[in-house]
Scaffold this active site. Structure first.
Site, mmCIF file in Angstrom:
data_model
loop_
_atom_site.group_PDB
_atom_site.id
_atom_site.type_symbol
_atom_site.label_atom_id
_atom_site.label_comp_id
_atom_site.label_asym_id
_atom_site.label_seq_id
_atom_site.Cartn_x
_atom_site.Cartn_y
_atom_site.Cartn_z
ATOM 1 N N GLY A 12 0.820 -1.205 0.000
ATOM 2 C CA GLY A 12 0.000 0.000 0.000
ATOM 3 C C GLY A 12 0.851 1.250 0.000
ATOM 4 C CB THR A 141 3.691 0.613 6.473
ATOM 5 O OG1 THR A 141 2.322 0.302 6.761
ATOM 6 C CG2 THR A 141 4.491 0.492 7.752
ATOM 7 C CB ILE A 142 -0.226 4.746 6.554
ATOM 8 C CG1 ILE A 142 -1.208 3.621 6.205
ATOM 9 C CG2 ILE A 142 0.135 5.564 5.322
ATOM 10 C CD1 ILE A 142 -2.572 4.123 5.748
ATOM 11 C CG ASP A 143 -1.037 -0.318 8.230
ATOM 12 O OD1 ASP A 143 -1.888 0.586 8.084
ATOM 13 O OD2 ASP A 143 -1.050 -1.370 7.562
ATOM 14 N N GLY A 188 -5.140 0.374 9.531
ATOM 15 C CA GLY A 188 -4.114 -0.087 10.448
ATOM 16 C C GLY A 188 -4.023 -1.585 10.598
ATOM 17 C CD GLU A 244 -8.035 -1.440 8.121
ATOM 18 O OE1 GLU A 244 -8.770 -1.004 7.213
ATOM 19 O OE2 GLU A 244 -6.834 -1.737 7.944
ATOM 20 C CG LEU A 299 -10.008 10.313 1.472
ATOM 21 C CD1 LEU A 299 -11.181 10.948 2.179
ATOM 22 C CD2 LEU A 299 -9.539 11.188 0.317
ATOM 23 C CD GLN A 300 -7.471 6.038 7.214
ATOM 24 O OE1 GLN A 300 -7.159 5.708 8.352
ATOM 25 N NE2 GLN A 300 -8.223 5.286 6.440
ATOM 26 N NE ARG A 301 -3.786 3.379 -0.288
ATOM 27 C CZ ARG A 301 -4.051 2.114 -0.587
ATOM 28 N NH1 ARG A 301 -3.867 1.177 0.327
ATOM 29 N NH2 ARG A 301 -4.470 1.792 -1.794
#
Length: 407
Positions: A12, A141-143, A188, A244, A299-301
């Site tokens: 991602g 990674t945004i996570d 996440g 999520e 939108l978060q990423r």
């Protein structure tokens, strides 16, 4: 130096993943790389011999500045799991045949847990066939769920977007003279770092979200409904942040409690979506109160108009650090960030064995999650420096300008 460089992006995307690409490119160029190639759609595209010559594409300072500000993966991405070496040597022979054809001596892969699995396998195969190609992982990674590193590039900008958006949702709830309930679903997967960023909305001008639910703790639907019923008595609007990946006691994801279409990728990851919708419907049915489900989703990423300057700078630096390490002889490694100071905030780069990071998830420590469905000040203090400062988009005709490398 002799030989060429190739770089790819996988998994991602983030709002700053291309800043890492810019860091790899510029540092390799400055250190004398002959040619710098970009894989189109990661290692999957490489197997199809899909690549571009970045030396021609990024031939100006303006191009590199645009690349830093371009969201998503400029080279394209993939979710392609390399097979076990013992079961399918042909795939590895094919990859190394292509690398030899391009005279590649340095291979960089920008990605998360699964991408580090790719670097781990390729570096081990290289060792087994006595190849001198250096393989390095560049984290993203945004996570924020990579092990060893303090945090991952991409997380700070996503956290900044989430906190800002939560403030706006909270403000929107003040519009009417009756309370509303908004349940916001945040990405996440199995780690709650992103959802925890909703806590940053609480500030001098904002009361903050009311409840935060992370996947590190078992989610109790009845307890949740009781909390909403209690908060509803105050007569004010209620805003809840849910990951999520929250699960109930029997191990099912909350989104699995409702009818859903299941999709599983090559790495066995389920597509996660629907927890907020299920809970909003449950609130309406059980409490007779209107509730709205909001999914921030992609939108978060991809919100590059709200990147953190800290994040975009660190993304560039880890790309450059990977090149430096590889050119100095390291392989089978990944660059990590080490926080050396909180006040003032400061991080340095180091390298770690990629095998210690591949396929390992770093979760939010339980001691940073409170018993009253919120997070501690320690967690807020950890996130806060990562969202600082901004990098303005380059605007053309009223809109941000981006760079397309694969047209």
């Amino acid at each position: 130096m002799n030989g060429n460089v190739i770089v790819g992006q996988s998994g991602g995307p983030t709002a700053v993943i291309n800043s890492s690409l810019a860091g790899v490119f510029k540092t390799a160029l400055d250190r004398g790389a002959n040619k710098i190639y970009g894989m189109c759609n990661g290692v999957k595209g490489l197997l199809d011999e899909k690549y571009v010559d970045l030396t021609d594409k990024l031939n100006s300072t303006m191009a590199i500045d645009l690349l830093k500000r371009t969201p998503s993966s400029a080279l394209g991405s993939c979710r392609f799991k390399l097979p076990d070496i013992q079961k399918d040597k042909a795939t590895y022979e094919r990859i190394f045949e292509i690398l030899k054809k391009l005279d590649i001596k340095f291979f960089f892969y920008i990605g998360g847990n699964d991408s580090m699995d790719t670097i781990d396998k390729l570096s081990k195969y290289a060792e087994s066939v006595k190849s001198d190609i250096k393989f390095m992982g560049v984290p993203k990674t945004i996570d924020n769920d990579l092990a060893i590193t303090d945090h991952t590039p991409g997380y700070g900008s996503a956290a900044k977007f989430i906190a800002s958006t939560m403030k706006e949702i909270i403000r929107d709830g003040h519009v009417y003279d009756y309370p509303t309930i908004s349940i916001v679903e945040i990405m996440g997967r199995n780690a709650g770092w992103l959802t925890a960023a909703a806590s940053l909305a609480k500030s001098d001008d904002c009361e903050g979200v009311d409840l935060i639910y992370l996947p590190e703790k078992v989610f109790d639907v009845d307890h949740f409904l009781a909390k909403i019923r209690e908060l509803s008595k105050t007569g004010k609007s209620i805003v809840v942040a849910v990951s999520e990946g929250i699960k109930v006691a029997d191990g099912r994801f909350v989104f699995e409690l409702a009818e859903h279409v299941e999709f599983v990728d090559a790495f066995g990851h389920k597509q996660m979506s629907g927890s907020a919708k299920f809970l909003a419907n449950k609130v309406t049915a059980e409490l007779g109160t209107k509730a709205r489900a909001i999914e921030l989703s992609t939108l978060q990423r991809c919100a590059a108009h709200m990147t953190s300057r800290t994040d975009i700078t660190e993304a560039y630096n880890v790309g450059g650090a990977a090149v430096k390490a590889a050119f100095e002889g390291e392989t089978g490694k990944v660059v990590v960030l080490k926080r050396v100071s909180d006040d003032p905030y400061m991080c340095i780069t180091e390298t770690a064995d990629v095998s210690k990071i591949a396929n390992v998830e770093k979760k939010v420590p339980l001691e940073w999650i409170t018993d009253d469905d919120y997070v501690t000040q320690d967690l807020i203090h950890y996130i806060h420096p990562l969202i600082q400062a901004e990098l303005s988009p380059i605007m053309v005709d009223g809109l941000p300008r981006h760079l397309n490398l694969t047209m």
